[in-house]
Design a protein around this motif. Sequence first.
Motif, short mmCIF file in Angstrom:
data_model
loop_
_atom_site.label_atom_id
_atom_site.label_comp_id
_atom_site.label_asym_id
_atom_site.label_seq_id
_atom_site.Cartn_x
_atom_site.Cartn_y
_atom_site.Cartn_z
N VAL A 182 11.18 6.59 -2.29
CA VAL A 182 10.33 6.04 -3.35
C VAL A 182 10.68 4.58 -3.60
CG1 VAL A 182 9.71 6.22 -5.79
CG2 VAL A 182 10.07 8.30 -4.44
N THR A 183 9.67 3.74 -3.66
CA THR A 183 9.86 2.34 -4.03
C THR A 183 9.87 2.23 -5.54
OG1 THR A 183 8.76 1.56 -2.01
CG2 THR A 183 8.89 0.01 -3.86
N THR A 216 0.83 -1.20 0.00
CA THR A 216 0.00 0.00 0.00
C THR A 216 0.87 1.25 0.00
OG1 THR A 216 -1.79 -1.14 1.15
CG2 THR A 216 -1.80 1.27 1.22
N PHE A 217 0.49 2.20 -0.86
CA PHE A 217 1.19 3.48 -0.99
C PHE A 217 0.16 4.60 -1.08
CE2 PHE A 217 3.67 0.13 -2.96
CZ PHE A 217 4.95 0.32 -2.44
N ASP A 218 0.61 5.81 -0.84
CA ASP A 218 -0.26 6.96 -1.11
C ASP A 218 -0.50 7.11 -2.60
OD1 ASP A 218 -0.62 7.85 1.57
OD2 ASP A 218 1.37 8.76 1.53
N ARG A 244 -4.34 7.44 -2.44
CA ARG A 244 -4.61 8.84 -2.78
C ARG A 244 -4.62 9.10 -4.30
NH1 ARG A 244 -0.96 12.08 1.67
NH2 ARG A 244 -2.37 13.81 1.22
N ALA A 245 -3.75 8.45 -5.08
CA ALA A 245 -3.72 8.75 -6.51
C ALA A 245 -2.94 7.69 -7.28
CB ALA A 245 -3.08 10.12 -6.76
N VAL A 246 -3.33 7.51 -8.53
CA VAL A 246 -2.57 6.75 -9.53
C VAL A 246 -2.24 7.72 -10.66
CG1 VAL A 246 -2.61 4.90 -11.24
CG2 VAL A 246 -3.65 4.54 -8.98
N LEU A 247 -0.97 7.78 -11.04
CA LEU A 247 -0.52 8.62 -12.13
C LEU A 247 0.00 7.72 -13.24
CD1 LEU A 247 -0.29 10.38 -9.44
CD2 LEU A 247 1.37 11.75 -10.70
N ALA A 249 6.96 12.39 -3.08
CA ALA A 249 7.69 11.78 -1.97
C ALA A 249 8.40 12.84 -1.13
CB ALA A 249 8.70 10.76 -2.49
N GLY A 250 8.85 13.92 -1.79
CA GLY A 250 9.50 14.99 -1.06
C GLY A 250 8.58 15.71 -0.10
N SER A 251 7.27 15.56 -0.30
CA SER A 251 6.29 16.15 0.62
C SER A 251 5.68 15.12 1.56
CB SER A 251 5.19 16.84 -0.19
OG SER A 251 5.69 17.99 -0.83
N GLY A 252 6.35 13.98 1.67
CA GLY A 252 5.95 13.01 2.68
C GLY A 252 5.03 11.91 2.21
N TRP A 253 4.68 11.88 0.92
CA TRP A 253 3.84 10.79 0.42
C TRP A 253 4.67 9.52 0.28
CZ3 TRP A 253 -0.65 11.70 -3.42
CH2 TRP A 253 -1.37 12.86 -3.08
N SER A 254 4.05 8.38 0.51
CA SER A 254 4.68 7.11 0.15
C SER A 254 4.34 6.83 -1.32
CB SER A 254 4.17 5.98 1.04
OG SER A 254 2.77 5.83 0.92
#
Length: 543
Positions: A251-252, A5-7, A283-286, A25-30
């Motif tokens: 980042v994975t 699971t990731f953001d 939270r999102a898929v890009l 990731a720089g703003s704390g998201w996984s």
Amino acid sequence: MSTRTFDAVVVGAGINGMVAAAELAGSGWSVALVDEREKLGGFIASDPLTCPGFVHDTFSSWHPLFVTGGAYATLGDDLHRHGLAYSNSDGAVTGAVSDRGVAVAHRDPTQTAQSFEHEHDRVAYAAMLADLESWSPHVFGALGSELRPFDLARLGTSMARALGKDASFDMLRVSAQSGRALIRERFRGFEADQLWTPWLLHAGLSPDHATGGLMLPIMALTMHAAGLPVVTGGADNFVTAFARVLNERGVTVILGESAQHIEIRSGRAVAVQLADERLSATRAVLASTATPRLYDNLLDPSAVPVAGRRAADRHRPGRAAMQLHFALDRPVRWSDSRLDDVPLVHIGSGASSTGIACAQAESGYLPSDPTIVVGQQCVLDPSRAPTGKATLWVQLQELPFAPKGDAAGSISTDGTWNTDTTAAYVDRVLDSIERFAPGLRSTVLHAYSIPPTALTAANANAVAGDPYGGAAEIDQSLLWRPGTGTGHRTGIDGLFHIGAFTHPGPGLGGGSGHLVAQQLLAPSRRTRSVDRVRRAIEKLTSK
């Protein structure tokens, strides 16, 4: 099937995917970053393609759009801290040669204009750049926004206030012009045409496409301001620096694994499925993918909105491209020595020859007189070749993916880029270069070609050999790129489309990855209002 699971999950690790993953990731998201290839970078790579000691930028090479963009402003310091270095020029940046003569552009626009034959053109050149400079907040504001109704209203109001009615209409008029029309209207001599019209090819345009009238001075102003930086030691060093930033930010990175399916639940993107693993996205898929691949392959047909189906059906690839690489026993010696120290030279006469070559390619024929992009990276970065030797990077941007004939009538074709067709066309290119650089063939130690079919094999996003994310005519640009009418939003909650197939289009700016990451990191007014209401309710109910 196991689940992690990731953001956010980002599919596609080209420039836009790397930018988006790093910023989130720089703003704390996984964040998980997935790519079916074994390497990061997409069309950013360098390899020893020819002889030992020679380093070639396999695909793209020049970074003026990146160093002047928002992604670099956000990530540049960290990339440099992790080893990124650029080699650049303070003098000549680009040149062009044809039977009409030689034109050279320098970092200094005044020095560039002084070499023009006609005094009228010297004044016109300064006026063209001055116009764009006054328009730049609005032009680059449009390129750096989603162009939603709110954005358009804000940009229009700002433009009208700053420029006034007449200048605003003049800017809109130039935006609708082709590059050929702008040149014909403003210049008398050949220099501006020969220098800058071929650069439209690097934006996926031809001399006769709308928006070229604006893109041409954008190219000129950008190179006067930023030069033509290349990554010192080869483009792989850019990818290495990015990999270190991604690792530092947690980042994975999953390479060599193809995204099989984007899972939609209750109208929202919730996961990306790989062959043996499910990556949950809270939270999102890009998706940095081709428009048809996103809507035709990664999503269930029942989940595809009408706009997405229409975008996939209407999408048109642009012209195909080819890369050629040469190891040389010595640097190129041009007939006009002014070109010896120019990092990038176009061979062609401007709108006339480029327009014909584009028309031939788009009709399915091998151009008889192609525009040839000749990159001399060793002028900026001698480390790319052994002492006294040089690399040559050649790009052809006016080719059919499935050639049905040869416009010159001398090359046999069978609808494919077979070995004989490729070799014959490489000979045509070398003949054209040698007209202006006598003796070139005798210096070639080894040659390596990447025809359109090999581009597609190297990167599935190069649909039909087109590395620019689709035709860039006005109906597939700006508001209409990628054709959904929703910008980077797909009509599916939590699913965003990024990459060259989306606004602001092709190039190494990382613009779409940056735009979407910043949207996700800056909640909308509506979201903030909802949060305030929720907090108020929670406060009341807790009493």
